[in-house]
Structures are given as structure tokens and as C-alpha cells.
Write a protein that holds these residues in place. Structure first.
Motif, short mmCIF file in Angstrom:
data_model
loop_
_atom_site.label_atom_id
_atom_site.label_comp_id
_atom_site.label_asym_id
_atom_site.label_seq_id
_atom_site.Cartn_x
_atom_site.Cartn_y
_atom_site.Cartn_z
N SER A 125 9.66 18.14 -11.10
CA SER A 125 10.81 18.78 -10.44
C SER A 125 12.12 18.38 -11.10
CB SER A 125 10.85 18.38 -8.97
OG SER A 125 9.71 18.87 -8.29
N ASP A 126 12.03 17.92 -12.36
CA ASP A 126 13.22 17.49 -13.12
C ASP A 126 14.01 16.42 -12.38
OD1 ASP A 126 12.70 19.19 -15.30
OD2 ASP A 126 13.57 20.87 -14.20
N SER A 127 13.30 15.48 -11.81
CA SER A 127 13.89 14.36 -11.09
C SER A 127 13.08 13.13 -11.46
CB SER A 127 13.82 14.63 -9.58
OG SER A 127 14.47 13.61 -8.86
N GLU A 128 13.48 11.99 -10.96
CA GLU A 128 12.68 10.79 -11.16
C GLU A 128 13.10 9.73 -10.15
OE1 GLU A 128 13.64 8.26 -14.67
OE2 GLU A 128 15.12 9.80 -15.11
N ILE A 129 12.23 8.75 -9.99
CA ILE A 129 12.56 7.62 -9.13
C ILE A 129 13.35 6.65 -9.99
CG2 ILE A 129 11.64 5.77 -7.68
CD1 ILE A 129 9.22 7.53 -7.12
N GLU A 130 14.66 6.84 -9.98
CA GLU A 130 15.56 6.04 -10.80
C GLU A 130 16.42 5.15 -9.91
OE1 GLU A 130 17.80 7.84 -8.91
OE2 GLU A 130 19.22 7.66 -10.55
N GLN A 143 0.84 -1.20 0.00
CA GLN A 143 0.00 0.00 0.00
C GLN A 143 0.88 1.25 0.00
OE1 GLN A 143 -2.39 -0.76 3.49
NE2 GLN A 143 -4.04 -1.70 2.30
N ALA A 144 1.94 1.22 0.80
CA ALA A 144 2.88 2.35 0.83
C ALA A 144 3.57 2.50 -0.51
CB ALA A 144 3.91 2.14 1.95
N THR A 145 3.94 1.39 -1.12
CA THR A 145 4.60 1.42 -2.42
C THR A 145 3.71 2.08 -3.47
OG1 THR A 145 5.88 -0.55 -1.88
CG2 THR A 145 5.65 -0.02 -4.22
N GLU A 146 2.42 1.78 -3.42
CA GLU A 146 1.49 2.39 -4.38
C GLU A 146 1.42 3.90 -4.19
OE1 GLU A 146 -2.22 0.23 -4.20
OE2 GLU A 146 -1.16 -1.67 -4.55
N LEU A 147 1.49 4.35 -2.96
CA LEU A 147 1.51 5.80 -2.70
C LEU A 147 2.79 6.43 -3.24
CD1 LEU A 147 0.03 5.84 0.91
CD2 LEU A 147 -1.14 6.49 -1.22
N ILE A 148 3.90 5.71 -3.13
CA ILE A 148 5.16 6.20 -3.70
C ILE A 148 5.06 6.23 -5.22
CG2 ILE A 148 7.64 5.75 -3.95
CD1 ILE A 148 7.50 4.57 -1.04
N ASN A 149 4.43 5.22 -5.80
CA ASN A 149 4.21 5.21 -7.26
C ASN A 149 3.52 6.51 -7.69
OD1 ASN A 149 5.14 2.56 -7.43
ND2 ASN A 149 3.10 1.66 -7.62
N ASP A 150 2.56 6.95 -6.89
CA ASP A 150 1.78 8.14 -7.23
C ASP A 150 2.61 9.43 -7.21
OD1 ASP A 150 -0.43 6.50 -7.46
OD2 ASP A 150 -1.23 7.00 -5.47
N LEU A 151 3.80 9.39 -6.64
CA LEU A 151 4.65 10.59 -6.57
C LEU A 151 5.53 10.76 -7.82
CD1 LEU A 151 5.92 10.42 -2.88
CD2 LEU A 151 4.14 11.91 -3.82
N GLN A 152 5.54 9.79 -8.70
CA GLN A 152 6.44 9.86 -9.85
C GLN A 152 6.24 11.13 -10.68
OE1 GLN A 152 7.84 5.80 -11.48
NE2 GLN A 152 5.66 5.56 -11.05
#
Length: 111
Positions: free
Chosen positions: A72-77, A57-66
Motif C-alpha cells: 500500500s506504499d506505506s511502511e511501519i516506520e 505474540q501481538a507484536t509478531e502478528l504486527i510484524n506479519d503486516l509489513q
């Protein structure tokens, strides 16, 4: 206020030390992780599957931040992925789930 069992300073250390990741967004990821900790402490999961439900569930919330990271010229890389997964591993270990599978912890990730 609930005092958590984990040391917050050990979460997302690589992301905080890298200017590529805006601190306000890393703070959002950390907040999601801390909320997961509160859930673990209140629900007291006994089985890995119960833990995975909370972490996914927490991971899905993090997915939503992409999108916010991209704005912000960043990414979850790679660095972020590794740091987030390490933080989930740390959380699982601190709550006694030393045998947790990292892929199980973040099975719902799309990063």
C-alpha cells in the motif's frame, strides 16, 4: 461481547491521523492490540513475563503486516513504531503494569 478496560480511541492516534498509513491496515494493527487486551483480561497475567508473552505474540502478528503496508506504499516506520509502542505502553499501564519495559513489550518486533 466483552467490554474492554481500555479506551480504544487512545490507540494508534498518530497513525490514524496520518494519510501515509492506510486506515484499513491501521485497523488491522488495532484489532491485534484489542485481541491482546482480550487475552490480558481473560488470562489475568500476574507477572511481567506473562504480560510480555501476550504482547510479543501481538507484536509478531504486527510484524506479519509489513508486507501489506509495503503493498500500500506505506511502511511501519518511525511514526508507526512510536505509535504502536505507545499503544502497548498505554495497554500495559491500563492493566496495572506501570513498570513494564517498552522493549520487553515488543521484544519480538522486526520493525
Amino acid at each position: 461481547m466483552m467490554v474492554l478496560k481500555i479506551d480504544e480511541s487512545k490507540l494508534l492516534t498518530d497513525m490514524y491521523s496520518d494519510e501515509y498509513f492506510p486506515n484499513h491496515l491501521v485497523d488491522k494493527v488495532k484489532s491485534i492490540l484489542l485481541t491482546a487486551c482480550k487475552e490480558i483480561e481473560s488470562q489475568k497475567p500476574k507477572k511481567l513475563e506473562e504480560l510480555y508473552t501476550i504482547t510479543c505474540q501481538a507484536t509478531e502478528l504486527i510484524n506479519d503486516l509489513q508486507g501489506e503496508f509495503e503493498e500500500s506504499d506505506s511502511e511501519i516506520e518511525t511514526v508507526a513504531r512510536d505509535d504502536i509502542v505507545s499503544s502497548f505502553e498505554y495497554i500495559a499501564t491500563m492493566y496495572g503494569f506501570t513498570n513494564a519495559d517498552v522493549e520487553g513489550l515488543v521484544a519480538t518486533r522486526d520493525w
